[in-house]
Design an enzyme around this catalytic site. Sequence first.
Site, PDB file in Angstrom:
ATOM      1  N   ASP A 306       0.868  -1.172   0.000  1.00  0.00           N
ATOM      2  CA  ASP A 306       0.000   0.000   0.000  1.00  0.00           C
ATOM      3  C   ASP A 306       0.915   1.236   0.000  1.00  0.00           C
ATOM      4  OD1 ASP A 306      -2.150   1.694  -0.002  1.00  0.00           O
ATOM      5  OD2 ASP A 306      -3.188   0.760   1.664  1.00  0.00           O
ATOM      6  N   GLU A 515     -10.213   7.217   4.567  1.00  0.00           N
ATOM      7  CA  GLU A 515      -9.038   6.800   5.319  1.00  0.00           C
ATOM      8  C   GLU A 515      -8.873   7.573   6.631  1.00  0.00           C
ATOM      9  OE1 GLU A 515      -5.648   5.706   2.954  1.00  0.00           O
ATOM     10  OE2 GLU A 515      -6.717   6.229   1.139  1.00  0.00           O
TER      11      GLU A 515
HETATM   12  C1  BGC Z   1      -5.206   3.097   0.342  1.00  0.00           C
HETATM   13  C2  BGC Z   1      -5.492   1.995  -0.653  1.00  0.00           C
HETATM   14  C3  BGC Z   1      -5.436   2.527  -2.061  1.00  0.00           C
HETATM   15  C4  BGC Z   1      -4.097   3.207  -2.292  1.00  0.00           C
HETATM   16  C5  BGC Z   1      -3.931   3.752  -3.701  1.00  0.00           C
HETATM   17  C6  BGC Z   1      -3.986   3.908  -0.029  1.00  0.00           C
HETATM   18  O1  BGC Z   1      -3.865   5.028   0.765  1.00  0.00           O
HETATM   19  O2  BGC Z   1      -5.061   2.526   1.612  1.00  0.00           O
HETATM   20  O3  BGC Z   1      -6.741   1.424  -0.395  1.00  0.00           O
HETATM   21  O4  BGC Z   1      -5.641   1.486  -2.971  1.00  0.00           O
HETATM   22  O5  BGC Z   1      -3.975   4.286  -1.376  1.00  0.00           O
HETATM   23  O6  BGC Z   1      -4.742   4.823  -3.950  1.00  0.00           O
END
Ligand code: BGC
Length: 747
Positions: A306, A515
Amino acid sequence: MRLKIIVILTGLCSIAGFAQEASNDFGRQVQELLSKMTLEEKVGQMTQVTLQVVSKTRGTPNQKHEVDPEKLREAILKYHVGSILNVYDLALTLEEWQTLITKIQDIATKESRLGIPIIYGIDAIHGANYIREATLFPQSISMAATRNPELVKKSAEITAYEMRAAGLPWNFNPVLGVGRNQLWPRLWETFGEDAYLVSVMGEAYIKGIEGDDNNIGSADKVAACMKHYLGYSFPLSGKDRTPAWIPERMLRDTFLPPFTKAVQAGVQTVMVNSGEFNGIPVHADHYLLTEVLKNELGFQGFVVSDWEDIKRLYTRDRVAATPAEAVKMSVMAGMDMSMVPYDYSFYEILLKLVKESEVPESRIDDAVSRILRVKLALNLFENPYPSAVLQANVGSDESANLSLQAAREALTLLKNNNGFLPLKKNIKVLVTGPNANLRSVLNGGWTYTQGNEESVYPKDKKTILEAIQDKLGRENVVHVEGSGHEKVVDIKLAADAAKTVDAAIVCIGEAPYCETPGNIDDLTLPKAQLDLAAAILETGIPVVLVLVEGRPRVITPLVDDAQAILLAYLPGPEGGQAIADVLFGDFNTCGKLPYTYPRHPNDLVCYDQKPIEMDDSNKLNPLWEFGHGLSYTTFAYSELKIDRPKMKMGDSLNVSLNIKNAGDRAGKAVVELYLSDLVRSISPEIKQLKRFTGVQLDPGKSRTVQFTLHKTDLSFHNRENKFIAEPGEFKITIGDLSVTFELVADK
Ligand code: BGC
């Protein structure tokens, strides 16, 4: 002789012909390519950067995004990057994507030494939400409430189709974390709190995205990326990216099954949990990434980190003393690609580590082989470009109708005092609350931007207010905002307006978030909104609460006095329309809660409690339990039967029942089968969902529904962490009926 034939065939088979390979493993082509690659080219394949790195300007509502051709060349030709991701803040139009991807793939396939295409990835989590014209759907938590895997699959098919039209072959979805902490700000990205529900919906999504046969080389299919492996969805604190503590048995009974199912369904890639699991950051966890995922589950695809999370092993988690140690740790744990994403540090460091024999080249070869295989399977070597043919159908009316259907089927009627809903269309209403007249709130995060940019939402999609105005006529709808999400606007004005109408529709809930910024300290709905609703209730005018929210905010003080409560979750762009359709009876609700709705902020529980949690002092006491959801009609269940009172380990058990629409409206019944193991060596859950199906019935009509259970449905991980079923008595519960049977040991 055999060798000679292989050599001749290899010579004839240009890179462009790779995808013609009948077999699905592409082993020979991968080996051939790998043998030609320099170490730099291999390490480059494992490197993923974000679009920002190769951009001149950021995309904003007032500024067009522009790529920087020199930086792009540097990324692809100097650093040999295998992948690029994301938008630089704002979704691009289809045409902008097509131009961008064509530029990228032209450099990768025509100017680079081996012509290896880029695999571009985006988070198309509720439709292709980074393509401006794309069809957006309700978020996953809503899709789970529909209990309709067919809808999930169709929405995923449309998503894949629209992504390919833009030239995007890789989707960072589905989220297969089982959402068992209602505080967690990513709960709405999950399919809810039950492992079986998440598994069924996840499998349907993968089949929709990749196709029934996982032929992702098809023109309208893309690679799925299950995430976030493993345990991300159960942070102890409820805050995003905080530690999860999950014993091995719980891992295997609850959190692993959706990922296991997805591997069996042929998912191509996986993204790793950013947080830590039992004290170990998952990005450095050899046990989870290699021993369980690759060795035990037999996952053949590739593992992507990630965002910046390999670096964070050093900068945040303090398990690595240097950036190099972080890279080594992660790659050796089983990481195949690093979402670096802002620089080339991973590339430089890993190159050095291999040259110094700190990381064996065999590990690099394994990672790169996995990445190349997915690129080959995607047919990118043959055609890495956007599809002009698919373009015409992006954002079609038909797809929007599917989104509307999903939004309607998800809406969950939590309370309906004496059949107060549906409302008549000849009344006057007040529409109030912070979520009444915004589009962004219906969609939630990951929509055009990662957050909350109201100005970019297409105006042809209705807010709740606009959809209600269309039903009743503008003159019959009074709108007063009353309150923002956190701050009061004018509650008195709203309460005064309430006195002039027949009913008030109070639209409360959450603003969009994504998030970590979505972290909260209290699950209770903010005071401003509680005060607004309370003031309207105090007028004595009948109140309908409409909850638009990514997680179940506590609204207990409002529940008794509200006439009706409709939970909309995050219903997507058609949500306004769907809500109005349900409020005024143009659609009969059928959604079922995918999580347990808490009564108190300190009493966060899931439905599948243990016996010790069921005595009087601990008793499960949510506002509404997982699976709750009312209809405008009533369904009568009868004749619950099993085909044998005793089941041997090798038998299957057939269960049937009759369901009748005993009311006066057509509707869909969601029939859920729960199983209880009555005595077990590990204390059993009180009940667990094992099967569900939807049955559409006209008034007076009935249907027989059948389910089949197998030994695996009765199994759990015992003290030795073995997956077994223990002989003894089991109970099946469907609606208000139940039946018991005995599992007997084979002689
Ligand atoms: C998130 C992921 C996402 C990635 C790319 C991260 O901050 O946790 O779910 O796929 O960013 O955008």
